[in-house]
Design an enzyme around this catalytic site. Structure first.
Site, PDB file in Angstrom:
ATOM      1  N   HIS A 358       0.808  -1.229   0.000  1.00  0.00           N
ATOM      2  CA  HIS A 358       0.000   0.000   0.000  1.00  0.00           C
ATOM      3  C   HIS A 358       0.832   1.265   0.000  1.00  0.00           C
ATOM      4  O   HIS A 358       0.282   2.360   0.094  1.00  0.00           O
ATOM      5  CB  HIS A 358      -0.924   0.045   1.212  1.00  0.00           C
ATOM      6  N   LYS A 546      -8.920  13.586   4.945  1.00  0.00           N
ATOM      7  CA  LYS A 546      -7.999  12.451   4.886  1.00  0.00           C
ATOM      8  C   LYS A 546      -7.013  12.617   6.029  1.00  0.00           C
ATOM      9  O   LYS A 546      -7.007  13.665   6.674  1.00  0.00           O
ATOM     10  CB  LYS A 546      -7.250  12.452   3.548  1.00  0.00           C
ATOM     11  N   ARG A 547      -6.174  11.618   6.295  1.00  0.00           N
ATOM     12  CA  ARG A 547      -5.170  11.792   7.326  1.00  0.00           C
ATOM     13  C   ARG A 547      -4.256  12.960   7.005  1.00  0.00           C
ATOM     14  O   ARG A 547      -4.073  13.318   5.848  1.00  0.00           O
ATOM     15  CB  ARG A 547      -4.334  10.507   7.467  1.00  0.00           C
ATOM     16  N   LYS A 552       0.257  14.553   1.423  1.00  0.00           N
ATOM     17  CA  LYS A 552      -1.118  14.802   0.969  1.00  0.00           C
ATOM     18  C   LYS A 552      -1.363  16.290   0.727  1.00  0.00           C
ATOM     19  O   LYS A 552      -2.377  16.684   0.161  1.00  0.00           O
ATOM     20  CB  LYS A 552      -2.123  14.244   1.975  1.00  0.00           C
ATOM     21  N   THR A 654      -8.798   6.436  -1.609  1.00  0.00           N
ATOM     22  CA  THR A 654     -10.139   5.865  -1.759  1.00  0.00           C
ATOM     23  C   THR A 654     -11.193   6.919  -1.454  1.00  0.00           C
ATOM     24  O   THR A 654     -12.311   6.839  -1.954  1.00  0.00           O
ATOM     25  CB  THR A 654     -10.325   4.648  -0.824  1.00  0.00           C
ATOM     26  N   LYS A 658     -15.035   8.053  -3.155  1.00  0.00           N
ATOM     27  CA  LYS A 658     -16.280   8.303  -2.420  1.00  0.00           C
ATOM     28  C   LYS A 658     -16.863   9.664  -2.802  1.00  0.00           C
ATOM     29  O   LYS A 658     -18.066   9.801  -3.014  1.00  0.00           O
ATOM     30  CB  LYS A 658     -16.027   8.247  -0.902  1.00  0.00           C
TER      31      LYS A 658
HETATM   32  C1  26Q Z   1       3.209  -0.094  10.295  1.00  0.00           C
HETATM   33  C2  26Q Z   1       4.199  -0.461  11.180  1.00  0.00           C
HETATM   34  C3  26Q Z   1       4.588   0.418  12.181  1.00  0.00           C
HETATM   35  C4  26Q Z   1       3.944   1.664  12.284  1.00  0.00           C
HETATM   36  C5  26Q Z   1       2.947   2.021  11.391  1.00  0.00           C
HETATM   37  C6  26Q Z   1       2.582   1.136  10.389  1.00  0.00           C
HETATM   38  C7  26Q Z   1       1.529   1.520   9.422  1.00  0.00           C
HETATM   39  C8  26Q Z   1       0.172   1.466   9.780  1.00  0.00           C
HETATM   40  C9  26Q Z   1      -0.806   1.849   8.876  1.00  0.00           C
HETATM   41  C10 26Q Z   1       1.860   1.928   8.163  1.00  0.00           C
HETATM   42  C11 26Q Z   1       0.876   2.296   7.263  1.00  0.00           C
HETATM   43  C12 26Q Z   1      -0.477   2.251   7.597  1.00  0.00           C
HETATM   44  C13 26Q Z   1      -1.540   2.644   6.684  1.00  0.00           C
HETATM   45  C14 26Q Z   1      -1.340   2.897   5.407  1.00  0.00           C
HETATM   46  C15 26Q Z   1      -2.422   3.316   4.513  1.00  0.00           C
HETATM   47  O1  26Q Z   1      -3.538   3.586   4.943  1.00  0.00           O
HETATM   48  N1  26Q Z   1      -2.143   3.382   3.210  1.00  0.00           N
HETATM   49  C16 26Q Z   1      -3.150   3.785   2.257  1.00  0.00           C
HETATM   50  O2  26Q Z   1      -3.786   2.604   1.771  1.00  0.00           O
HETATM   51  C17 26Q Z   1      -4.905   2.938   0.971  1.00  0.00           C
HETATM   52  C18 26Q Z   1      -5.597   1.643   0.585  1.00  0.00           C
HETATM   53  O3  26Q Z   1      -4.835   0.941  -0.348  1.00  0.00           O
HETATM   54  C19 26Q Z   1      -4.465   3.731  -0.249  1.00  0.00           C
HETATM   55  O4  26Q Z   1      -5.619   4.126  -0.950  1.00  0.00           O
HETATM   56  C20 26Q Z   1      -3.675   4.964   0.171  1.00  0.00           C
HETATM   57  O5  26Q Z   1      -3.137   5.608  -0.971  1.00  0.00           O
HETATM   58  C21 26Q Z   1      -2.538   4.551   1.100  1.00  0.00           C
HETATM   59  O6  26Q Z   1      -1.872   5.691   1.588  1.00  0.00           O
END
Ligand code: 26Q
Length: 821
Positions: A358, A546-547, A552, A654, A658
């Protein structure tokens, strides 16, 4: 058992009966919370009938099942979507009405399970809805966090985090499955022993955590299938504790208790860079190991002890690298518990596990210090090392002598375990989440792996469930669509394109615009109720939700608003279409710069508010605590969707889908799925600006970008940036945004700043905004664009995404109702 009916009358009687039995009250005297529980329990009864039926079909079918492992599932509220998928919204609404109860009021009583940070977790939730709706047998596996993502408050223009204890009043949808409780082991050391002349590996002196599963049903739309989301909760193994205590191992015992209680306590609020936190590794392994043990148990119950058929009956999907320990864990279970040889175990593992990436951001790629893995998971570490040895041997033959390259591709290198490399090497499928992202994976991130094993790579564009993100959150638009093109699009969302000709139908456009107006009023009311903010529904609603991340580029939006403000203030004749810019964004608590951006947005809001002429055409609102429920009100009200990521950085996005589905027009870069959105609607129905991803890549490589030259040559940027630090934006504390200001000009240690090209893309963004502003004045043109966006959004339904996963990766057979004899 004969099926119970859930028509209006039976629903009424059931609810009244439950309130009486649970609370000893007549319905007239029940509180909203009490009615909520009785209602949820009724819907649940209806679902459970289906659960029984579905179980039956699966038992007879003996087909392949998908296990979707994800450390996050951002489910949002279930009640209304459950009714919708049961085709019973009408019955429930009317039953309550006749009891004098407004369903919408009761829905607000449901606590929202916020077990995810953002896109990745919400994607997993959309996938479950589509899997069930397409009758594909699956189970979601995750952690039952006691605390979901923090709740956000804005206090004095700054983010404050509050705990989200969503389980306080219980969870009406879950059922504990005690009989599937299992043990997860941590620590200890591995011993080699001979058993019946065979070499075996046994771990000794480990400590145990019990994993207790809670299942939440996910009903498909008009489907026979109910797939569970299995949430694992950590519990201390009491018996072992007593033994430890009595033998005086007090410290070890209390460590175990603490560990057990902490593992499923709280969701990490980071979705940015990975940090090597021991607790996080424990969380990942905890739910992965429990899930795998259950998978093998279920397999053996149905298919016996012959493990060779596992890849035909089971597919394990790994959502990003977080559940990646599934690889050594499956190897461990097959070798140590099932007695298979290494080669056989490896063949099975390699054919059973698939992986979705991702992100390409280097700082997000997960790696774990070797000593941490060794200490916490000694047997898995051994297995990882052997996999690494074999991989490197293979790579050595492919790239003889190329040590640097092999080190970059290795599973273990420079004292770290590289999760992504392990997953690419050991799974049978690796996919990106949009066309562009898939290309970048092959050409950059996993370039070398793509030379060795090109057959593994593919791209499947993300999607969203149109049931929650259109039918449930925008019922009026749904009704208009049904009246115009019928209801086939609900099963085949591609058919939404039949709406396209209606863009030229004035009467349709008028209805479409009226619905948007209602939705704007609904949002205005929510902002008034929740934050006591007044917004004028006659203003254009422009949303970035969004976050909060630098990539972003909420900063680009904020800077542009400040420039608009200056144009108004500096020129009495300047006018624009009145517009309210609405932001929704949570910042990771430790991400200081992201928090500064929130401060900047709130300061902007105050600054504009103070200016009598500016406030007549410009407003900024920060929507607190952006979550699934507020998104369901916010998105249908949006007219403009801001998708501003630096090209190449947003894997897909995503939210963009929406907004589009609800008739917002996108202003965005050619990044992630924006590329495909622009292909669907055509360049006339979207505002594309900014650098392309290959230019961004070249700029990074050549290291030639200097934001200072833009700062010096563009007086509007200079003026706005100066206001960040001269007390205009921050009269009480002029220094508060200094670091943010500097980050746009200079990097750390003298390197070049503005790493996400905010200043570089500003001019192009500002031009696109000018076009957008002019087009909005022409409401016929604007409404045509809006309708076209909804009409072309069908391809972004997660039903299409799931079909594609199934054709390319999973190969599951849909469940079907047995034919009546
Ligand atoms: C992992 C290990 C340690 C600390 C944090 C993390 C971690 C947790 C959550 C790293 C990343 C995430 C989340 C990532 C995320 O939400 N990515 C998004 O995924 C969406 C679905 O595919 C995409 O549409 C977005 O572009 C992407 O940013």
């Amino acid at each position: 058992m004969p099926a119970t009916k859930f028509d209006k009358e039976s629903i009424k009687n059931t609810i009244v009966g439950k309130v009486q039995r649970y609370n000893g009250l007549p319905i007239e005297e029940a509180s909203k919370a009490q009615i909520y529980r009785a209602l949820a329990s009724t819907v649940r009864d209806q679902i459970m009938q289906k659960v029984v039926e579905c179980r039956d079909i699966r038992k007879k079918n003996k087909g392949k099942r998908l296990y979707y492992l994800s450390v996050e599932f951002l489910m949002g509220r279930s009640m209304y979507c459950n009714m919708l998928n049961l085709l019973s919204t009408k019955e429930y609404t009317e039953a309550l009405q006749e009891l004098g109860i407004d369903l919408r009021e009761i829905l607000k009583e449901e606590p929202e399970p916020g077990l995810g940070n953002g896109g990745l977790g919400r994607l997993a939730a959309c996938f479950l809805d589509s899997l069930s709706s397409l009758n594909l047998p699956a189970m979601g596996c995750t952690i039952r966090y006691e605390y979901g993502l923090f709740r956000q408050k804005i206090v004095d223009g700054q983010q404050v985090e509050l705990p989200d204890s969503w389980l306080d009043n219980g969870n009406a949808w879950e059922t504990a499955q005690m009989e599937d409780t299992c043990e997860v082991h941590f620590g200890g050391h591995v011993e080699e022993v001979m058993i019946n002349g065979q070499q075996k590996f046994v771990t000794r002196d480990y400590y145990t955590v019990e994993a207790v599963p809670y299942d939440m049903p996910v009903v498909g739309y008009d489907a026979v299938t109910v797939n569970p989301l299995r949430m694992w909760s950590a519990r201390s193994p009491k018996k072992l504790d007593l033994k430890n205590f009595s033998e005086g191992r007090y410290v070890q015992a209390s460590e175990e208790i603490e560990l057990a209680e902490t593992i499923s306590k709280v969701l990490y609020p980071e979705d940015r860079h990975y940090e090597g936190k021991m607790l996080r590794l424990k969380q990942h392994y905890f739910f992965t190991s429990a899930s795998l043990q259950y998978i093998l148990k279920e397999y053996k119950q149905t298919f016996g002890n012959d493990m060779s058929k596992l890849p035909q009956k089971v597919v394990i999907h790994i959502n990003d690298t977080h559940p990646g320990m599934a690889i050594p864990e499956l190897m461990r279970l097959l070798i140590d518990e099932e007695g298979l040889g290494w080669d056989e175990a490896m063949n099975i593992t390699r054919q059973t596990i698939a992986y979705t990436n991702h992100t390409i951001m280097a700082e997000a790629l997960e790696k774990w210090p070797v000593n941490m893995v060794q200490q916490l998971l000694p047997r898995c570490y051994q297995i990882i090392c052997e996999m690494n040895r074999r991989l490197c041997e293979r790579l050595w033959n492919f790239f003889p002598g190329d040590w640097d390259r092999i080190a970059r591709m290795a599973i273990v290198s420079y004292d770290n375990v590289h999760m992504a490399n392990m997953l690419v090497a050991m799974s049978y499928s690796v996919n990106g989440v949009s066309k562009l992202h898939g290309e970048i994976l092959k050409e950059e991130t996993f370039h070398d792996f793509n030379l060795v094993m090109p057959e593994k790579f593919c791209a499947i564009t993300n999607g969203i469930t149109h049931r929650r993100w259109l039918m449930s959150c925008n019922p009026e638009l749904t009704e208009l669509i049904n009246q115009s093109i019928g209801t086939d699009w609900i099963r085949e969302p591609g058919k939404l394109s039949e709406l396209r000709p209606f863009a030229d139908d004035a009467a349709f456009r008028e209805e479409f615009a009226k619905i948007k107006q209602h939705n704007k009023e609904r949002l205005a009311k929510m902002l008034k109720d929740r934050q006591n903010v007044d917004v004028d529904p006659a203003f254009m609603f422009d949303v970035q939700a969004k976050r909060l991340h630098e990539y972003k580029r909420q900063m680009l939006n904020a800077l542009h608003i400040l420039v608009l403000y200056n144009r108004i203030v500096n020129d009495e004749t300047f006018t624009m279409q009145p517009r309210v810019f609405i932001f929704g964004a949570k910042a990771s608590p430790g991400y200081t710069r992201a928090k500064q951006i929130i401060r900047m947005i709130c300061a902007l809001s105050r600054l504009i508010e103070k200016h009598p002429r500016a406030r007549k055409m410009l407003q900024v609102v920060f929507l607190e605590n952006y979550d699934v429920s507020s998104a369901e009100v916010l998105i249908p009200a949006a007219e403009v969707s801001e998708q501003l990521s630096t090209a190449s950085k947003e894997a897909s996005g995503t939210g963009n889908m929406k907004f589009m589905m609800n008739g917002a027009v996108t202003i965005g870069t050619l990044d992630g799925a924006n590329v495909e959105i622009s292909e669907q609607v055509g360049m006339d129905n979207i505002y594309i600006f900014g650098m392309r991803s290959n230019t961004v890549r070249d700029m990074y490589r050549e290291n030639t970008y200097n934001p200072m030259t833009i700062y010096e040559s563009n007086h509007e940027i200079r003026e706005a940036m100066t206001q960040m630090i001269d007390g205009t934006l921050m009269p009480e504390n002029p220094a508060a945004l200094q670091e943010l200001y500097h980050s746009l000009l200079l990097g750390s240690w003298g390197s070049i700043g503005d790493s996400f090209f905010v200043l570089k893309d500003f001019g192009s963004y500002s031009m696109a905004q000018k076009r957008l502003n002019a087009d909005y004045a022409d409401q016929v043109k604007w409404q045509k664009m809006a309708v076209t966006n909804t009409a072309m959004s069908g391809i972004f339904s997660s039903d299409r995404t799931i079909r594609e996963y199934n054709e390319k990766i999973w190969h599951l057979e849909p469940l079907a109702k047995p034919k009546k004899k």
